[in-house]
Design a protein around this motif. Structure first.
Motif, mmCIF file in Angstrom:
data_model
loop_
_atom_site.group_PDB
_atom_site.id
_atom_site.type_symbol
_atom_site.label_atom_id
_atom_site.label_comp_id
_atom_site.label_asym_id
_atom_site.label_seq_id
_atom_site.Cartn_x
_atom_site.Cartn_y
_atom_site.Cartn_z
ATOM 1 N N LYS A 193 0.823 -1.206 0.000
ATOM 2 C CA LYS A 193 0.000 0.000 0.000
ATOM 3 C C LYS A 193 0.855 1.252 0.000
ATOM 4 C CE LYS A 193 -3.972 -2.106 0.131
ATOM 5 N NZ LYS A 193 -4.870 -2.046 -1.043
ATOM 6 N N SER A 194 2.002 1.153 0.619
ATOM 7 C CA SER A 194 2.896 2.310 0.718
ATOM 8 C C SER A 194 4.325 1.861 0.452
ATOM 9 C CB SER A 194 2.817 2.931 2.118
ATOM 10 O OG SER A 194 3.848 3.880 2.298
ATOM 11 N N PHE A 195 5.018 2.627 -0.376
ATOM 12 C CA PHE A 195 6.418 2.308 -0.642
ATOM 13 C C PHE A 195 7.283 2.515 0.594
ATOM 14 C CE2 PHE A 195 4.983 2.686 -4.997
ATOM 15 C CZ PHE A 195 5.721 1.697 -5.629
ATOM 16 N N ALA A 196 6.851 3.360 1.464
ATOM 17 C CA ALA A 196 7.613 3.585 2.695
ATOM 18 C C ALA A 196 7.731 2.298 3.505
ATOM 19 C CB ALA A 196 6.961 4.677 3.532
ATOM 20 N N ASP A 197 6.749 1.413 3.372
ATOM 21 C CA ASP A 197 6.803 0.135 4.086
ATOM 22 C C ASP A 197 7.972 -0.728 3.630
ATOM 23 O OD1 ASP A 197 4.518 0.895 5.396
ATOM 24 O OD2 ASP A 197 3.162 -0.242 4.102
ATOM 25 N N LYS A 198 8.472 -0.466 2.438
ATOM 26 C CA LYS A 198 9.551 -1.289 1.896
ATOM 27 C C LYS A 198 10.900 -0.979 2.550
ATOM 28 C CE LYS A 198 7.619 -2.343 -2.648
ATOM 29 N NZ LYS A 198 7.925 -2.503 -4.078
ATOM 30 N N GLY A 199 10.996 0.143 3.211
ATOM 31 C CA GLY A 199 12.266 0.512 3.828
ATOM 32 C C GLY A 199 12.782 -0.546 4.776
ATOM 33 N N ILE A 200 11.867 -1.204 5.496
ATOM 34 C CA ILE A 200 12.271 -2.239 6.445
ATOM 35 C C ILE A 200 13.010 -3.352 5.727
ATOM 36 C CG2 ILE A 200 11.406 -3.995 8.039
ATOM 37 C CD1 ILE A 200 9.019 -2.130 8.594
ATOM 38 N N GLY A 201 12.503 -3.740 4.556
ATOM 39 C CA GLY A 201 13.134 -4.827 3.807
ATOM 40 C C GLY A 201 14.536 -4.497 3.353
ATOM 41 N N TYR A 202 14.789 -3.232 3.078
ATOM 42 C CA TYR A 202 16.121 -2.825 2.647
ATOM 43 C C TYR A 202 17.016 -2.428 3.817
ATOM 44 C CZ TYR A 202 13.823 -2.432 -1.916
ATOM 45 O OH TYR A 202 13.122 -2.683 -3.072
ATOM 46 N N GLY A 203 16.430 -2.299 4.976
ATOM 47 C CA GLY A 203 17.200 -1.872 6.138
ATOM 48 C C GLY A 203 17.541 -0.399 6.112
ATOM 49 N N ILE A 204 16.675 0.416 5.509
ATOM 50 C CA ILE A 204 16.936 1.850 5.398
ATOM 51 C C ILE A 204 15.722 2.643 5.868
ATOM 52 C CG2 ILE A 204 18.479 1.475 3.438
ATOM 53 C CD1 ILE A 204 16.260 2.629 1.629
ATOM 54 N N LYS A 205 15.947 3.937 6.026
ATOM 55 C CA LYS A 205 14.870 4.845 6.382
ATOM 56 C C LYS A 205 13.981 5.081 5.170
ATOM 57 C CE LYS A 205 14.117 9.473 8.368
ATOM 58 N NZ LYS A 205 14.792 10.670 8.934
ATOM 59 N N ALA A 206 12.674 5.183 5.396
ATOM 60 C CA ALA A 206 11.737 5.458 4.312
ATOM 61 C C ALA A 206 10.599 6.325 4.841
ATOM 62 C CB ALA A 206 11.190 4.163 3.729
ATOM 63 N N VAL A 207 10.178 7.289 4.032
ATOM 64 C CA VAL A 207 9.094 8.186 4.420
ATOM 65 C C VAL A 207 8.126 8.351 3.266
ATOM 66 C CG1 VAL A 207 10.510 9.473 6.066
ATOM 67 C CG2 VAL A 207 10.379 10.242 3.696
ATOM 68 N N SER A 208 6.891 8.676 3.594
ATOM 69 C CA SER A 208 5.882 8.948 2.582
ATOM 70 C C SER A 208 5.406 10.379 2.760
ATOM 71 C CB SER A 208 4.711 7.970 2.727
ATOM 72 O OG SER A 208 3.754 8.185 1.705
ATOM 73 N N ILE A 209 5.331 11.126 1.660
ATOM 74 C CA ILE A 209 4.937 12.536 1.737
ATOM 75 C C ILE A 209 3.882 12.841 0.686
ATOM 76 C CG2 ILE A 209 7.163 13.282 2.641
ATOM 77 C CD1 ILE A 209 7.932 14.197 -0.175
ATOM 78 N N ASP A 210 3.222 13.968 0.854
ATOM 79 C CA ASP A 210 2.263 14.470 -0.123
ATOM 80 C C ASP A 210 3.052 15.104 -1.268
ATOM 81 O OD1 ASP A 210 0.357 15.731 -1.640
ATOM 82 O OD2 ASP A 210 -0.597 16.793 0.023
ATOM 83 N N GLY A 211 3.120 14.406 -2.401
ATOM 84 C CA GLY A 211 3.895 14.898 -3.528
ATOM 85 C C GLY A 211 3.313 16.112 -4.208
ATOM 86 N N ASN A 212 2.091 16.501 -3.872
ATOM 87 C CA ASN A 212 1.488 17.699 -4.459
ATOM 88 C C ASN A 212 1.679 18.931 -3.595
ATOM 89 O OD1 ASN A 212 0.568 15.796 -6.289
ATOM 90 N ND2 ASN A 212 -1.410 16.789 -6.561
ATOM 91 N N ASN A 213 2.254 18.767 -2.425
ATOM 92 C CA ASN A 213 2.483 19.877 -1.506
ATOM 93 C C ASN A 213 3.944 20.278 -1.593
ATOM 94 O OD1 ASN A 213 3.025 21.463 0.805
ATOM 95 N ND2 ASN A 213 1.304 20.534 1.909
ATOM 96 N N ILE A 214 4.216 21.351 -2.314
ATOM 97 C CA ILE A 214 5.605 21.706 -2.587
ATOM 98 C C ILE A 214 6.366 22.071 -1.323
ATOM 99 C CG2 ILE A 214 5.142 24.166 -3.071
ATOM 100 C CD1 ILE A 214 7.294 23.862 -5.339
ATOM 101 N N LEU A 215 5.699 22.639 -0.344
ATOM 102 C CA LEU A 215 6.393 22.965 0.904
ATOM 103 C C LEU A 215 6.764 21.698 1.669
ATOM 104 C CD1 LEU A 215 4.722 26.131 2.497
ATOM 105 C CD2 LEU A 215 7.007 25.892 1.540
ATOM 106 N N GLU A 216 5.895 20.715 1.637
ATOM 107 C CA GLU A 216 6.208 19.455 2.314
ATOM 108 C C GLU A 216 7.363 18.742 1.612
ATOM 109 O OE1 GLU A 216 4.057 15.242 3.600
ATOM 110 O OE2 GLU A 216 2.820 17.019 3.182
ATOM 111 N N VAL A 217 7.342 18.746 0.293
ATOM 112 C CA VAL A 217 8.439 18.127 -0.458
ATOM 113 C C VAL A 217 9.758 18.845 -0.154
ATOM 114 C CG1 VAL A 217 9.371 17.612 -2.738
ATOM 115 C CG2 VAL A 217 6.915 17.354 -2.317
ATOM 116 N N TYR A 218 9.729 20.161 -0.268
ATOM 117 C CA TYR A 218 10.934 20.964 -0.063
ATOM 118 C C TYR A 218 11.499 20.779 1.345
ATOM 119 C CZ TYR A 218 13.808 25.231 0.269
ATOM 120 O OH TYR A 218 14.820 26.128 0.452
#
Length: 659
Positions: A193-218
């Protein structure tokens, strides 16, 4: 959509607004031009601009970004001149690829951008290489690489993240989750459901953000990058967004439910951000109108220049010359007469070690090549002398590592990739054929990479450790192929290959490693790439061969003492020494080509065709050739010997002599 101003000044907010407005206005213009048939194709990023713009403006200008075809905001935010950018889309000489590639399939080191190839995933490995070079050099820089959600199903994506995780590389893997891979919905692409969930499998940090919110992305990217510069490690960022137009304009959007289009239209990243800034009193209608007029003027001026150009005037000389990065090899002779007896493997190791001493920017990569010294022990002791930064064990991921080698080259490093066996190169085939081989011709970027290929049969190792696959690469412009047959040549050619800024496939026959010895200079030296060697002078028949074929030819020629046999060792297969071969055949009037590779589609066919076209009037007999059977390589020694061409070659040579 909630915008959080945080500590950012009004000027930063305005800059972000201009940043997101520029690609939108360019796209709107391009869609008009497309309908007017003034441009040929367009991949729209409308609705996704906040991701490319927010990320690019959050990073430092000298940090590399590897965008895709919907990331116009990367290019505009890095301030590429509009006239040259538009010319690139038109396929004219002012563009970045001299008309050889389209849209965003290019790179520019001036702006620290490396564009995609059509295969979508390979850019991830290249990002690893750029980040690795930065990390080794202590630059404290971040690299960012874009992926569509569909492209994350490719092996390149997973391999590259795994390498970045193992090596703690400062790479931001950003996934634009826009709901579709062309027309295939996410539900048919992956289960998560979320790509951020895949971070555990790679052993890395992963976050999910609103890609339409330029301030959140920035803000997210700026915060992550600041930490990654101090504490290098990869991060997976999922930017949730939506593609408001077709995969490309001809595709349309009929496969998308209208209610979904309506829902996402309300989340338009430009309109929502503009409304927020007006509400906050940062901008007003007058400011918006003035900025739009300014950008429109910039676009029209850029188009006026771009449309003045016509398509390039084709020049065969220019096209073929640009296949390779410019390099005038200066052959290096040994500094002294000191020599010692070396086996093939010793000479190869010696040349590799001395090249590491000569080129302090040379990085070696391969499975088990560090402390273990490689399965054939060619790099034994290298870690102790050169350190783990320069002699690197890799995970089992040939595609990512070959991609990494290109990334290292982009940052001014040299790279050697060892395939544990030449057979395993299939896992990295795309990177070699479509990235290494084409990158200089496409946008002038050298690929300073040597891929070492332990090859050949004769050890009863079966079909997956014994193949001769040099012909796979012989057909690929942009590569060079060398294949030594002696310890002397092994050392001289590996040193030469590592000097050359072009991608070199270096084949080394495993049977020769410990079975052949000769006196070899102890000093560093090189052999001219592209130059064949007359192994044995003769007057009546020419044997053209390479690799193990040289030793078979010398052995079998002794069984015909009444015949004056000339043996030509090609040494370099691409480019092969046409002059030397033609001169020999003109002298003898008879030619036979021998190689260990399978007969059909082997290099011998090309050489035979060339000789037939250029030496016909000098021939006293048909051109002949011999190779291995057109079967996979069998395991049992009796079957393997039948597979190999040695016995059949003797018969065919006798037939040629008697003709």
């Amino acid at each position: 959509m909630q915008f959080k101003k945080k500590k950012y000044s009004d000027q930063v907010l305005k800059d972000l607004y201009e940043g997101i407005l520029r690609p939108r206005m360019i796209e709107e213009k391009m869609l008009i031009l497309l309908r007017q048939n003034r441009i040929s194709k367009w991949f729209s990023g409308i609705g996704q601009e906040a991701i490319a713009v927010g990320l690019t403006m959050a990073l430092e200008n000298d940090e590399y970004i590897l965008p895709m075809h919907r990331n116009l905001g990367v290019f505009t935010s890095r301030k590429l001149p509009f006239d040259r950018l538009f010319a690139q889309w038109q396929g004219t000489m002012m563009g970045y690829t001299k008309g050889r590639d389209r849209s965003f399939h290019f790179g520019t080191n001036e702006h620290h951008i490396v564009g995609m190839i059509s295969h979508l995933g390979p850019q991830n490995g290249v990002a690893d290489g750029i980040a690795l070079a930065s990390k080794i050099s202590g630059e404290k820089k971040v690299t960012a690489v874009f992926n569509g959600d569909g492209g994350t199903s490719q092996g390149d994506f997973h391999e590259a993240i795994n390498v970045a995780a193992v090596w703690n590389l400062p790479v931001i893997f950003i996934v634009e989750n826009n709901g579709y891979g062309l027309s295939t919905p996410s539900s048919e692409q992956f289960k998560c459901k979320s790509f951020a969930d895949k971070g555990i499998g790679y052993g890395i940090k992963a976050v999910s953000i609103d890609g339409n919110n330029i301030l959140e992305v920035y803000d997210t990217i700026k915060t992550l990058a600041a930490d990654m510069r101090k504490n290098p490690a990869p991060v997976l960022v999922e930017a949730v967004t939506f593609r408001m137009r077709g995969h490309e304009e001809a595709s349309g959007t009929k496969y998308v439910p209208q209610e979904l289009m309506d829902e996402w239209a309300k989340k338009d990243p430009l309109q929502n951000y503009e409304d927020f800034l007006v509400k906050e009193g940062v901008i007003d209608a007058k400011y918006i109108d003035s900025l739009r007029k300014k950008i429109k003027k910039d676009i029209e001026e850029g188009l006026a220049v771009a449309f003045e150009e016509t398509h390039p005037v084709a020049s065969t000389e220019v096209e073929t010359t640009d296949v390779y990065a410019p390099f005038e090899q200066v052959v290096v002779a040994p500094a002294s007469d000191k020599k010692s007896e070396k086996r093939f493997i010793d000479a190869l190791s010696d040349g590799l070690r001395q090249s590491m001493e000569k080129h302090d920017n040379l990085i070696l990569m391969g499975q088990d090549i560090a402390e273990y010294g490689g399965v054939f022990k060619i790099t034994d002791g290298f870690v102790k002398q050169f350190g783990k930064d320069r002699v690197r064990n890799t995970p089992l991921c040939e595609a990512a590592i070959v991609g990494t080698s290109l990334g290292l080259s982009i940052k001014g490093k040299k790279a050697m990739v060892e395939m544990q066996f030449a057979d395993f190169v299939t896992e990295g085939f795309n990177q070699i054929i479509n990235n290494l081989a084409k990158t200089h011709w496409r946008w002038g970027q050298k690929a300073d990479v040597v891929v070492r290929m332990p090859t050949g049969a004769g050890t009863a190792a079966g079909p997956f450790h014994s193949q001769s696959n040099e012909a796979w690469f012989f057909h690929t412009p942009g590569l060079k192929i060398v294949y030594p047959s002696t310890p002397y040549d092994a050392k001289g050619l590996i040193c030469a290959a590592l000097e050359d800024p072009n991608p070199v496939m270096y084949f080394e026959h495993k049977v020769m490693y410990r079975s052949i010895s000769e006196m070899v200079p102890d000093d560093y030296y090189t052999i001219e790439i592209g130059k064949a060697k007359v192994v044995q002078e003769g007057e009546e028949v020419s044997i053209i061969t390479y690799g193990m074929g040289v030793h078979w030819a010398m052995e079998i020629a002794k069984e015909f003492p009444e015949t004056s046999v000339e043996i030509i060792d090609l040494r370099t297969l691409l480019p092969w020494d046409k002059e030397a071969v033609v001169a020999s055949v003109k002298k003898t009037g008879r030619a036979i080509i021998l190689h260990e590779d399978c007969l059909t589609g082997g290099i011998g066919g090309e050489i035979a065709a060339y000789l037939s076209e250029n030496c016909f009037e000098h021939l006293d007999a048909p051109i002949m050739r011999e190779g291995s059977l057109d079967t996979p390589v069998p395991f049992a020694p009796t079957l393997e010997q039948n597979f190999l061409p040695k016995a059949r070659f003797k018969e065919k040579l006798a037939k040629l002599i008697a003709f």
